[in-house]
Design an enzyme around this catalytic site. Structure first.
Site, PDB file in Angstrom:
ATOM      1  N   GLY A  67      48.716  31.449  42.787  1.00  0.00           N
ATOM      2  CA  GLY A  67      47.568  30.548  42.776  1.00  0.00           C
ATOM      3  C   GLY A  67      46.856  30.641  44.102  1.00  0.00           C
ATOM      4  O   GLY A  67      47.421  31.126  45.080  1.00  0.00           O
ATOM      5  N   CYS A  94      54.555  34.832  44.061  1.00  0.00           N
ATOM      6  CA  CYS A  94      53.499  34.602  45.041  1.00  0.00           C
ATOM      7  C   CYS A  94      53.461  33.125  45.447  1.00  0.00           C
ATOM      8  O   CYS A  94      54.414  32.627  46.037  1.00  0.00           O
ATOM      9  CB  CYS A  94      52.167  35.112  44.484  1.00  0.00           C
ATOM     10  SG  CYS A  94      50.847  35.123  45.698  1.00  0.00           S
ATOM     11  N   TYR A  95      52.395  32.390  45.100  1.00  0.00           N
ATOM     12  CA  TYR A  95      52.364  30.945  45.382  1.00  0.00           C
ATOM     13  C   TYR A  95      53.593  30.267  44.762  1.00  0.00           C
ATOM     14  O   TYR A  95      54.133  29.316  45.316  1.00  0.00           O
ATOM     15  CB  TYR A  95      51.076  30.350  44.803  1.00  0.00           C
ATOM     16  CG  TYR A  95      50.949  28.852  44.953  1.00  0.00           C
ATOM     17  CD1 TYR A  95      50.513  28.285  46.140  1.00  0.00           C
ATOM     18  CD2 TYR A  95      51.261  28.006  43.892  1.00  0.00           C
ATOM     19  CE1 TYR A  95      50.400  26.907  46.271  1.00  0.00           C
ATOM     20  CE2 TYR A  95      51.147  26.625  44.013  1.00  0.00           C
ATOM     21  CZ  TYR A  95      50.707  26.081  45.204  1.00  0.00           C
ATOM     22  OH  TYR A  95      50.595  24.727  45.331  1.00  0.00           O
ATOM     23  N   HIS A 182      53.388  40.792  43.228  1.00  0.00           N
ATOM     24  CA  HIS A 182      53.056  40.523  41.822  1.00  0.00           C
ATOM     25  C   HIS A 182      53.697  41.558  40.898  1.00  0.00           C
ATOM     26  O   HIS A 182      53.158  42.664  40.734  1.00  0.00           O
ATOM     27  CB  HIS A 182      51.529  40.553  41.642  1.00  0.00           C
ATOM     28  CG  HIS A 182      50.859  39.360  42.241  1.00  0.00           C
ATOM     29  ND1 HIS A 182      50.518  38.245  41.509  1.00  0.00           N
ATOM     30  CD2 HIS A 182      50.505  39.097  43.517  1.00  0.00           C
ATOM     31  CE1 HIS A 182      49.960  37.348  42.309  1.00  0.00           C
ATOM     32  NE2 HIS A 182      49.945  37.844  43.534  1.00  0.00           N
ATOM     33  N   GLU A 184      53.691  41.565  37.793  1.00  0.00           N
ATOM     34  CA  GLU A 184      52.955  41.663  36.530  1.00  0.00           C
ATOM     35  C   GLU A 184      51.826  42.691  36.568  1.00  0.00           C
ATOM     36  O   GLU A 184      51.287  43.046  35.539  1.00  0.00           O
ATOM     37  CB  GLU A 184      52.401  40.282  36.123  1.00  0.00           C
ATOM     38  CG  GLU A 184      51.263  39.735  36.980  1.00  0.00           C
ATOM     39  CD  GLU A 184      51.713  39.052  38.261  1.00  0.00           C
ATOM     40  OE1 GLU A 184      52.840  39.314  38.718  1.00  0.00           O
ATOM     41  OE2 GLU A 184      50.929  38.259  38.819  1.00  0.00           O
ATOM     42  N   GLY A 238      29.867  47.804  22.216  1.00  0.00           N
ATOM     43  CA  GLY A 238      31.032  48.514  22.733  1.00  0.00           C
ATOM     44  C   GLY A 238      32.337  47.932  22.197  1.00  0.00           C
ATOM     45  O   GLY A 238      32.346  46.909  21.507  1.00  0.00           O
ATOM     46  N   ASP A 240      35.071  46.593  23.790  1.00  0.00           N
ATOM     47  CA  ASP A 240      35.653  45.367  24.337  1.00  0.00           C
ATOM     48  C   ASP A 240      34.996  44.121  23.748  1.00  0.00           C
ATOM     49  O   ASP A 240      35.672  43.199  23.299  1.00  0.00           O
ATOM     50  CB  ASP A 240      35.499  45.326  25.870  1.00  0.00           C
ATOM     51  CG  ASP A 240      36.029  46.591  26.525  1.00  0.00           C
ATOM     52  OD1 ASP A 240      36.857  47.264  25.896  1.00  0.00           O
ATOM     53  OD2 ASP A 240      35.608  46.899  27.654  1.00  0.00           O
ATOM     54  N   LYS A 380      41.885  49.116  28.677  1.00  0.00           N
ATOM     55  CA  LYS A 380      41.097  49.689  27.582  1.00  0.00           C
ATOM     56  C   LYS A 380      41.960  50.153  26.401  1.00  0.00           C
ATOM     57  O   LYS A 380      41.661  49.861  25.248  1.00  0.00           O
ATOM     58  CB  LYS A 380      40.334  50.893  28.142  1.00  0.00           C
ATOM     59  CG  LYS A 380      39.259  51.380  27.246  1.00  0.00           C
ATOM     60  CD  LYS A 380      38.036  50.614  27.582  1.00  0.00           C
ATOM     61  CE  LYS A 380      36.878  50.818  26.704  1.00  0.00           C
ATOM     62  NZ  LYS A 380      35.782  49.943  27.168  1.00  0.00           N
TER      63      LYS A 380
END
Ligand code: XMP
Length: 591
Positions: A67, A94-95, A182, A184, A238, A240, A380
């Site tokens: 955060g 992290c935080y 991180h 992730e 497109g 997305d 993507k």
């Protein structure tokens, strides 16, 4: 021809009871953590950080996200400290690590300098289940300034980087763990293994989730984010935005989602007709609005800002003109993960290019909680997989990416007339394009050479410091020595010239099957030529996995020959070039 996008009837599938709960402390990557856990085959959900411990007791493991706050700020997010005393596995990221240390009696301080981006972690060889098999030096991704300087009782530090002496902490008997980096994000080399260790080794979860079936989880997140409001969705034709729009209509029902395609005058040939075949999307013409706002503008960042802000203005106008009450509407966008990471913790990356969906007006809406971006934690290839799960046709899903600012950033402009400059290596062309070098933006002239030798181009770009891109001359009406750069802007005639060249290249490369062998194929117009034919066309076929890095791809001579013969008959086109530069040091788009 049938509709391209179908809307399967709204349905809510039953998700399993989450075995991992992610507590949201305001981090950019909170949803990404939950997604990565689900990708490992275990169902995870996000909860507000302050959720009482009793409501979290059914989970086998808890992850506290990162955060932007400092644990010492009075309004900063916190967690119920009881979660640390129930024997449940907890991982702070992290935080989350700082908060865990702070609440358990350790010390957190502001660091002398921040640590943003890649770092090298030294991880002790430990027998801890969380770090099993992961000891040694490895790349991690960091985004912090505060750091843990004093450990709570019972904890030991097992990892450090040059800037951060406490980068991984454990109290295995209490089943409590923290990491400053991180796990992730994909840039943390062993991040996935660490999360797998936490989910299976530490929390002892059982596999209950098929990662291929992501749509219901995303739809649930859409319902939570919309919180009863309606969504005004910008679609571009497109992949997305089409996938994000389809998920939103499935999640909220067709009546609550309005899909709008804006014809900005900056689209490719045939694009508006393509979108007309997509169900449930209205087409709005705003060519004059966009082209007027861009008149006379030559700077790429200025173009990007103007286009992004015009989209916001357009949305406001439509909402007001239809007498819809503002607060009942939020804006939906097809933003994907690389856009988020570039404008997130990694402040440097954001200045390379301002994506049209990250301009100031959009940032304000994000801060006000009025933006829905259901795919912001996806790459993507993953978006394409979700699209397949939704049953969208490959005609749509396999389209090449096309940037929101459209042809505007492929039509290069110049404030002045200027000659090309002869050097021992070739010709320095005083048309500037954007590059990414050592993590920062470059904006430099291009080197024109004879011939299409990729290895030679790479050798030149590594040696020369005043150019960031190398293009090879394929063919021209006159030699390079007779060409010059001409003052030019985004005039309709030049946009039409680029649109026609792009359409011809797309048609010919599709016929040859070349479009299936490249990830993206921008066609660029540069103001280099003669008085009679003032522009040249540059081919930029690249291969990539996610757009973050890319290789220039060679083309078979027969196809190049067909393209050359056709383009040199186009009015106003003096020559054809081939972009030989990889990313880095050049970017995929020229601007
Ligand atoms: P660059 O040029 O930075 O591009 O190497 C990486 C990828 O991002 C696309 N791109 C954009 N997409 N809005 C978008 O939706 C934008 O403003 C934008 N700028 C670049 C680019 O086409 C490539 O796929």
């Amino acid at each position: 021809m049938g509709a391209l996008v179908h809307h399967p009837r709204y349905h809510q599938e039953l998700n399993p009871q989450p075995q991992i709960l992610v507590l949201d402390a305001g981090g950019q990557y909170c949803h990404l953590i939950a997604r990565k856990v689900r990708d490992l085959g275990v169902y995870a959900e996000v909860r507000p950080s302050e959720t009482p411990a009793a409501e979290l007791s059914s989970a086998r493991g808890i992850i506290i996200s990162g955060g932007p706050s400092s644990v010492y700020d009075s309004a900063s997010p916190t967690v119920d400290p009881a979660i640390f005393a129930r024997g449940q596995a907890v991982l702070g990221i992290c935080y989350g690590q700082q908060l865990m240390a702070h609440l358990l009696g350790g010390n957190v301080q502001k660091g002398e300098k921040g640590e943003f981006g890649l770092a090298t972690l030294d991880l002790a060889a430990t027998t801890d289940a969380l770090f099993a098999g992961l000891g040694g030096r490895q790349q991690v991704w960091m985004s912090h300034r505060d750091l843990v300087v004093g450990l709570p009782e019972g904890f030991s530090a097992v990892g450090r980087t040059e800037t951060c002496p406490v980068a991984a902490i454990t109290a295995p008997l209490r089943r409590l763990y923290g990491v400053q980096f991180h796990p992730e994000v994909v840039h943390t080399t062993h991040g996935k293994e660490l999360l797998r260790n936490f989910v299976y080794g530490v929390s002892r979860c059982e596999r209950d989730w098929d990662a291929r079936h992501r749509a219901p989880a995303i739809e649930q997140e859409i319902r939570e984010c919309a919180a009863g409001r309606n969504v005004f969705f910008f679609v571009s034709g497109g992949v997305d935005s089409a996938v994000a729009f389809t998920l939103s209509t499935r999640a909220l029902g067709e009546g609550r989602v309005r899909g709008v395609y804006v014809d900005t005058g900056l689209m490719r040939e045939g694009e508006t007709d393509f979108v007309r075949r997509m169900a449930g999307i209205s087409i709005e013409c705003a060519q004059q609005q966009f082209l007027n706002a861009l008149a006379g503008v030559t700077d790429p960042e200025q173009k990007r800002h103007i286009i992004g802000e015009e989209f916001v203005r357009f949305q406001q106008r439509v909402i007001e003109s239809r007498v819809l009450r503002d607060e009942h509407w939020i804006l939906g966008q097809g933003t994907i993960y690389p856009d988020t990471i570039e404008s997130g913790g990694s402040a440097k990356a954001a200045v390379i290019k301002t994506h049209h969906n990250r301009v100031a007006g959009i940032q304000k809406l994000i801060e006000a909680g009025r933006i829905l971006e259901p795919l912001k934690s996806f790459y993507k290839d993953e978006v394409r997989e979700v699209g397949r799960e939704l049953g969208l046709p490959s005609e749509l899903l396999d389209r090449h990416p096309f940037p929101g600012p459209g042809l505007a950033i492929r039509c290069l402009c110049s404030n002045f007339d200027a000659p090309l400059r002869r050097t021992p290596e070739g010709w320095v062309i005083p048309v500037h394009s954007v590059g990414v070098q050592g993590d920062s933006r470059s904006y430099a002239p291009v080197l024109g050479i004879e011939g299409l030798d990729h290895e030679h181009a790479t050798e030149l770009i590594n040696r020369l410091s005043d150019v960031n891109r190398v293009i090879g001359l394929v063919a021209g009406h006159v030699p390079l020595a007779e060409m010059q750069v001409r003052a030019s802007s985004l005039e309709p005639a030049r946009l039409a010239r680029l649109r026609a060249a792009d359409a011809a290249v797309r048609r010919l490369s599709h016929e040859a099957g070349f479009d299936r062998r490249v990830w993206q194929f921008p066609v660029v117009l540069i103001p280099v030529g003669t008085a009679k034919s003032p522009d040249s066309v540059v081919l930029r076929p690249i291969d990539s996995a996610d757009g973050m890095t890319a290789q220039s791809v060679p083309m078979e001579p027969a196809l190049l020959d067909r393209i050359t013969r056709e383009l040199l008959t186009h009015q106003g086109v003096a020559a054809l070039f081939y972009d030989l530069t990889h990313k880095p040091p050049a970017t995929i788009e020229w601007e």
